[in-house]
Scaffold this motif. Structure first.
Motif, mmCIF file in Angstrom:
data_model
loop_
_atom_site.group_PDB
_atom_site.id
_atom_site.type_symbol
_atom_site.label_atom_id
_atom_site.label_comp_id
_atom_site.label_asym_id
_atom_site.label_seq_id
_atom_site.Cartn_x
_atom_site.Cartn_y
_atom_site.Cartn_z
ATOM 1 N N VAL A 52 1.038 -1.201 -0.217
ATOM 2 C CA VAL A 52 -0.026 0.275 0.056
ATOM 3 C C VAL A 52 0.943 1.467 0.063
ATOM 4 N N TYR A 53 2.063 0.995 0.863
ATOM 5 C CA TYR A 53 2.365 2.402 0.984
ATOM 6 C C TYR A 53 3.284 2.765 -0.399
ATOM 7 N N GLY A 54 3.715 1.396 -1.503
ATOM 8 C CA GLY A 54 4.303 1.795 -2.577
ATOM 9 C C GLY A 54 3.877 1.973 -3.250
ATOM 10 N N ASN A 55 2.564 2.137 -3.282
ATOM 11 C CA ASN A 55 1.540 1.813 -4.176
ATOM 12 C C ASN A 55 1.609 3.847 -4.107
ATOM 13 N N GLN A 56 0.938 4.152 -2.884
ATOM 14 C CA GLN A 56 0.857 5.432 -2.538
ATOM 15 C C GLN A 56 2.095 6.100 -3.153
ATOM 16 N N PHE A 57 3.677 6.020 -3.360
ATOM 17 C CA PHE A 57 4.122 6.315 -2.912
ATOM 18 C C PHE A 57 4.710 6.871 -4.712
ATOM 19 N N VAL A 58 4.350 5.782 -5.183
ATOM 20 C CA VAL A 58 5.037 5.557 -6.638
ATOM 21 C C VAL A 58 2.728 6.872 -7.019
ATOM 22 N N LYS A 59 2.268 7.038 -6.437
ATOM 23 C CA LYS A 59 0.910 7.734 -6.812
ATOM 24 C C LYS A 59 1.661 9.296 -6.442
ATOM 25 N N GLN A 60 1.910 9.178 -5.773
ATOM 26 C CA GLN A 60 2.173 10.630 -5.146
ATOM 27 C C GLN A 60 3.470 11.493 -5.825
ATOM 28 N N ALA A 61 4.408 10.636 -6.185
ATOM 29 C CA ALA A 61 5.362 10.642 -6.878
ATOM 30 C C ALA A 61 4.776 11.414 -8.634
ATOM 31 N N VAL A 62 4.261 10.420 -9.192
ATOM 32 C CA VAL A 62 3.332 11.088 -10.718
ATOM 33 C C VAL A 62 2.894 12.549 -10.359
ATOM 34 N N LYS A 63 1.880 12.368 -9.593
ATOM 35 C CA LYS A 63 0.629 13.618 -9.445
ATOM 36 C C LYS A 63 1.902 14.692 -8.727
ATOM 37 N N GLY A 64 3.291 14.829 -8.361
ATOM 38 C CA GLY A 64 3.731 15.778 -7.941
ATOM 39 C C GLY A 64 4.751 16.177 -9.431
ATOM 40 N N ALA A 65 4.933 15.168 -10.128
ATOM 41 C CA ALA A 65 5.605 15.846 -11.150
ATOM 42 C C ALA A 65 4.301 16.052 -12.465
ATOM 43 N N ASN A 66 3.393 15.845 -12.058
ATOM 44 C CA ASN A 66 2.497 16.436 -12.830
ATOM 45 C C ASN A 66 1.904 17.577 -12.606
ATOM 46 N N ASP A 67 2.262 18.375 -11.476
ATOM 47 C CA ASP A 67 1.694 18.939 -10.731
ATOM 48 C C ASP A 67 2.968 20.303 -11.139
#
Length: 94
Positions: free
Chosen positions: A73-88
């Motif tokens: 779950v942490y790994g999924n959230q880590f990747v998801k937030q990293a992609v979101k941050g990169a897109n922002d």
């Protein structure tokens, strides 16, 4: 926290369980009638069951199952937030 510390906490045979939990979590997230709040509980339950199946029943298996579910779950959230941050950040540069 250093990733090496986390890798030392999880039994090496269980990284397949982490991958399986990640896939199960993804499938559950895409399933319309599964509420988001319940996914972590289902992933953790599957992780515990798979861990007990691989290592046998005992307190260490229970702890390892919880760790593998949490790591997925942490790994999924880590990747998801990293992609979101990169897109922002990409949008900020426009």
């Amino acid at each position: 926290m250093d990733w090496d510390v986390i890798f030392e906490l999880i039994h090496p045979i269980l990284f397949g369980v982490v991958a399986a939990c990640w896939v199960i979590g993804y499938i559950l997230k895409k399933t319309p009638k599964v509420p988001d709040w319940s996914i972590i509980y289902m992933v953790t339950a599957v992780a515990i069951l798979l861990t007990v199946w691989l290592l046998g029943w005992g307190p260490e298996s229970l702890i390892q199952g919880i760790l593998t579910g949490a790591f997925a779950v942490y790994g999924n959230q880590f990747v998801k937030q990293a992609v979101k941050g990169a897109n922002d950040n990409d949008n900020d540069m426009d």
